[in-house]
Design an enzyme around this catalytic site. Sequence first.
Site, PDB file in Angstrom:
ATOM      1  N   GLU A 120       0.835  -1.206   0.000  1.00  0.00           N
ATOM      2  CA  GLU A 120       0.000   0.000   0.000  1.00  0.00           C
ATOM      3  C   GLU A 120       0.869   1.256   0.000  1.00  0.00           C
ATOM      4  O   GLU A 120       2.001   1.239   0.499  1.00  0.00           O
ATOM      5  CB  GLU A 120      -0.879   0.003   1.253  1.00  0.00           C
ATOM      6  CG  GLU A 120      -1.934  -1.085   1.270  1.00  0.00           C
ATOM      7  CD  GLU A 120      -2.979  -0.880   0.189  1.00  0.00           C
ATOM      8  OE1 GLU A 120      -3.462   0.255   0.035  1.00  0.00           O
ATOM      9  OE2 GLU A 120      -3.291  -1.854  -0.520  1.00  0.00           O
ATOM     10  N   TYR A 236       4.662   3.876  -6.877  1.00  0.00           N
ATOM     11  CA  TYR A 236       3.377   3.192  -6.653  1.00  0.00           C
ATOM     12  C   TYR A 236       2.602   3.041  -7.960  1.00  0.00           C
ATOM     13  O   TYR A 236       1.829   3.904  -8.370  1.00  0.00           O
ATOM     14  CB  TYR A 236       2.556   3.944  -5.605  1.00  0.00           C
ATOM     15  CG  TYR A 236       1.290   3.222  -5.200  1.00  0.00           C
ATOM     16  CD1 TYR A 236       1.348   1.946  -4.657  1.00  0.00           C
ATOM     17  CD2 TYR A 236       0.037   3.809  -5.365  1.00  0.00           C
ATOM     18  CE1 TYR A 236       0.190   1.269  -4.289  1.00  0.00           C
ATOM     19  CE2 TYR A 236      -1.127   3.150  -4.999  1.00  0.00           C
ATOM     20  CZ  TYR A 236      -1.044   1.881  -4.467  1.00  0.00           C
ATOM     21  OH  TYR A 236      -2.184   1.216  -4.102  1.00  0.00           O
ATOM     22  N   GLU A 239      -1.818  -2.884 -10.161  1.00  0.00           N
ATOM     23  CA  GLU A 239      -2.516  -3.703 -11.155  1.00  0.00           C
ATOM     24  C   GLU A 239      -3.423  -2.852 -12.041  1.00  0.00           C
ATOM     25  O   GLU A 239      -3.847  -3.323 -13.095  1.00  0.00           O
ATOM     26  CB  GLU A 239      -3.317  -4.808 -10.458  1.00  0.00           C
ATOM     27  CG  GLU A 239      -4.667  -4.416  -9.857  1.00  0.00           C
ATOM     28  CD  GLU A 239      -4.579  -3.487  -8.660  1.00  0.00           C
ATOM     29  OE1 GLU A 239      -3.512  -3.459  -8.015  1.00  0.00           O
ATOM     30  OE2 GLU A 239      -5.576  -2.786  -8.373  1.00  0.00           O
TER      31      GLU A 239
END
Length: 344
Positions: A120, A236, A239
């Site tokens: 995250e 970051y 998907e």
Amino acid sequence: MTISGSQVLILFLILSSLSPLFYYSFLGHKLYVQQYHRVFQKNISILLWHWPFGRSYRLNGNKCLTMYNISHCSLTDNTSTFSTADVVVFHHQELSSGLSSLPLHLDRPASQHWVWLSMEPPVNNANLTQFNGLFNWTMSYRHDADIFVPYGKTMLEREDIGFQAAPNRSCLVSWVVSKYRPQQARAVVYQSLKKYIPIEVYGKWNKKLLPDNKLLPTIANCLFYLSFENSEAKDYITEKLWRNAFQAGAIPVVLGPRRATYEAVAPPHSFIHVSDFKHTADLAAYLKHVAADRQTYEVYFQWHHTHRIKIYTDWRERLCQICVKYPSLQINKVYQDLERWVNS
Ligand SMILES: *[C@@H]1O[C@H](CO)[C@@H](O)[C@H](O)[C@H]1NC(C)=O
Ligand SMILES: *[C@@H]1O[C@H](CO)[C@@H](O)[C@H](O)[C@H]1NC(C)=O
Ligand SMILES: *[C@@H]1O[C@H](CO)[C@@H](O)[C@H](O)[C@H]1NC(C)=O
Ligand SMILES: *[C@@H]1O[C@H](CO)[C@@H](O)[C@H](O)[C@H]1NC(C)=O
Ligand SMILES: *[C@@H]1O[C@H](CO)[C@@H](O)[C@H](O)[C@H]1NC(C)=O
Ligand SMILES: *[C@@H]1O[C@H](CO)[C@@H](O)[C@H](O)[C@H]1NC(C)=O
């Protein structure tokens, strides 16, 4: 070599094969402890303390070997094996009750390494300061994590299956979003972009949930996909790029880290970055232009001739990666300020 010299060597090898700690302390050099497993062909035992998000996978048999061809690597979620684990992995989400989520009451072997795992962005990793001075290694999508586990990667290999760059598609742009927050950068761009072009929105926010088997076919009906990350953070890229756009075969319009970060990991000429345009009106105009010009559209699919992408979704594959990296990981490392690392 004298007889007594070889006897010493044999004794050393026998004792070392019994205990990595002997090998470690005898040589007195931190460098060697991880080589121990390699020299003696021992398994590296990885203990996963909690399953991420409470969803478990089967670990019976030798999963790293049979699924990923990674040998001498044993995965377990049996917390009773704590005292013999070489590496213990803690997923951040399951540490929300703080220090009491950690086995601080148990004797931690001196050669054991604790790994802090999170896929995250920083904004979702709360309350980190309490964990200062506890973890030896980090595991995340960040390139500078000790164990780098990306959501996907590009490989210099031709795609086996054929692809169709511009089949007849009924939709221009789609977006799947579950947690919409008006103050997020992606929401601001979406609100502005939809004034110029139609955008088909799916997901929890719009109450148009797509079942797993409908996700990619739905996106594949559209020429472009908004691969907008929920947070613009260093490295970051999730998907939303690798799976939703590339796997569906839509051109990704990306919002996340800066262009150079995408260029370093994505196939050449494979995406459109929101920051390439000063105004969303210009972005909209460009999308319309690409949609109308088949040749320009197809250039975004040329990379399939030379590259293919690989997606990582299985936690077991990520955990097996620890064994691959293990011999080169830094010994005696401690994250004294985990929060600062996460936010750096
Ligand atoms: C290593 O671990 C695998 C998977 O857990 C297991 O099948 C295998 O027997 C172990 N090998 C040794 C030498 O302990
Ligand atoms: C498995 O890995 C070994 C080396 O670790 C390699 O020689 C072998 O070709 C690999 N097998 C497959 C099927 O990839
Ligand atoms: C967990 O590990 C302990 C200690 O090695 C062992 O006694 C126990 O049988 C294991 N439990 C399971 C479910 O494998
Ligand atoms: C952070 O810690 C505080 C106090 O321990 C707790 O109330 C809060 O729920 C925690 N937040 C998260 C996201 O875990
Ligand atoms: C796409 O549509 C055009 C005209 O409607 C048609 O001529 C063409 O064959 C279609 N192509 C495919 C791949 O379906
Ligand atoms: C791991 O970190 C702890 C600090 O929590 C430290 O005491 C220990 O020496 C480290 N272990 C290794 C093997 O580096």
